[in-house]
Design an enzyme around this catalytic site. Structure first.
Site, mmCIF file in Angstrom:
data_model
loop_
_atom_site.group_PDB
_atom_site.id
_atom_site.type_symbol
_atom_site.label_atom_id
_atom_site.label_comp_id
_atom_site.label_asym_id
_atom_site.label_seq_id
_atom_site.Cartn_x
_atom_site.Cartn_y
_atom_site.Cartn_z
ATOM 1 N N CYS A 127 -0.776 -1.225 -8.548
ATOM 2 C CA CYS A 127 -2.213 -1.042 -8.336
ATOM 3 C C CYS A 127 -2.502 0.446 -8.172
ATOM 4 C CB CYS A 127 -2.648 -1.817 -7.091
ATOM 5 S SG CYS A 127 -4.333 -1.489 -6.601
ATOM 6 N N CYS B 77 -4.862 1.333 -5.304
ATOM 7 C CA CYS B 77 -4.282 1.198 -3.957
ATOM 8 C C CYS B 77 -3.267 2.310 -3.681
ATOM 9 C CB CYS B 77 -3.549 -0.134 -3.805
ATOM 10 S SG CYS B 77 -4.331 -1.524 -4.589
ATOM 11 N N ASP B 78 -2.407 2.605 -4.633
ATOM 12 C CA ASP B 78 -1.250 3.456 -4.364
ATOM 13 C C ASP B 78 -1.310 4.833 -5.016
ATOM 14 O OD1 ASP B 78 -0.245 1.315 -2.961
ATOM 15 O OD2 ASP B 78 0.886 0.523 -4.657
#
Ligand code: NAP
Length: 320
Positions: free
Chosen positions: A143, A146-147
């Site tokens: 993701c 997200c990361d």
């Protein structure tokens, strides 16, 4: 309708249980609640589903400046809750969906409902390489939103050739020093102007290349690539590998009862009706051609239209 209780268990029997709090799920909840039905949404994490992991959504109408997926998810939840839909934070473990009263087992207890909307969406598909799973969080990610920040100023490889790979590469290009897009064929599944957009943002596309090994010590240090045309092997140094190789529908726990296609998608047409009476499939988990937020929300509205018909028929039988 009013909530009744099961005389043996004393548990309430809801009119509608929605499994999954993404756009399809919360739209079903909104429509059902607005129709005066008693509806619960079972969500394991937070509203929005996959959408919540998207930084900027520009293809959901009504937001001329775009909106981030997390906020849109929260707003969809609030919209449904304004009309009385309730959210239960729980993970669904199993379900018995073939009876008149559907039984759903969760990690916080049992939920009973007359109708069920399956809105569980899909999860990233792994590449299936050895050590991919053990390197998750140590250089392997699924993701970008997200990361991505963990790779600020670093070099990353995005694997895949669909819309997700393109969106991830463009997002990472804003954060990372260098982004490579590795795709196993010579054309993308994403719209034709994507190549231009990627190139303009400095993303280097490596066509006809498969990642055949993830190189690492404690952390990822690179990928080994195999040319799908010539078989030539090369190594590419990088700090992170973002896998964007499509999705697997999160339907495993329903497959014994609900008909699925060979890829595991719940078989249902535009009516969202599954093979089981009173059970509907919406959003990315359903068999369909276009998986978008708008098509998921549309499914949610359709599901409630048909589940209301079903509930009315049940009521009619009961009265006779
Ligand atoms: P996708 O369209 O199924 O694309 C998956 C990509 O991964 C394909 O290019 C595929 O290659 C590649 N792939 C699959 N397995 C692989 C493997 N083992 N090794 C290397 N490559 C592999 O998946 P997606 O991009 O996640 O999109 C899923 C759905 O969501 C689509 O319907 C998409 O349109 C939608 N979506 C839309 C947006 C948007 O509209 N902005 C954003 C994200 C997602 P091949 O091409 O060779 O099969």
């Amino acid at each position: 309708m009013n909530t009744t209780t099961n005389s043996v268990s004393q548990l309430p029997i809801h009119d509608v249980a929605v499994i999954g709090g993404g756009p399809g799920g919360y739209t079903a909840a909104l429509y059902a609640a607005r129709s005066g039905l008693d509806v619960v949404v079972l969500e394991k994490l937070s509203a929005g589903g996959q959408m919540a992991t998207t930084n900027e959504i520009d293809n959901y109408p009504g937001f001329p400046d775009g909106i981030d997926g997390y906020t849109l998810g929260e707003q969809m939840q609030k919209g449904a809750e304004r009309f009385g839909a309730k959210t239960i934070l729980a993970e669904v473990l199993s379900a018995k969906l073939d009876g008149l009263v559907k039984e759903i087992e969760t990690d916080t207890g049992k939920v009973l409902a007359r109708t069920v909307v399956l809105a569980t969406g899909a999860s990233p598909r792994p590449l299936g390489l050895p050590e991919e799973e053990s390197l998750r969080g140590r250089g392997v990610a699924y993701c970008a939103t997200c990361d991505g920040m963990m790779y600020r100023g670093k070099t990353v490889v995005v694997v895949g050739g669909g819309n997700t790979a393109v969106a991830d590469a463009l997002h990472l290009a804003k954060i990372c020093q260098k982004v490579y897009l590795v795709h196993r064929r010579d054309s993308l599944r994403a719209p034709a102007n994507s190549v231009k957009a990627l190139t303009q943002h400095g993303v280097e596309i490596l066509w006809n290349r498969k990642v055949t090994e993830i190189l690492h010590d404690q952390l990822v240090t690179g990928v080994r690539l195999t040319d799908t045309k010539t078989g030539e092997i090369s190594d590419l140094a990088c700090d992170g590998v973002f896998v964007a190789a499509g999705r697997i529908p999160d339907t495993q726990i329903f497959r014994d009862e609900v008909k699925t296609d060979e890829a595991g998608y719940l078989v249902a047409d535009e009516t969202t009706r599954t093979n089981l009476p009173g059970v509907y499939a919406v959003g990315d988990a359903r068999t369909k051609a276009v998986r978008q937020i708008v098509t998921a929300t549309a499914d949610g509205a359709c599901a409630v239209h048909f589940l209301e018909e079903y509930l009315a028929e049940q009521e009619h039988h009961h009265e006779q």
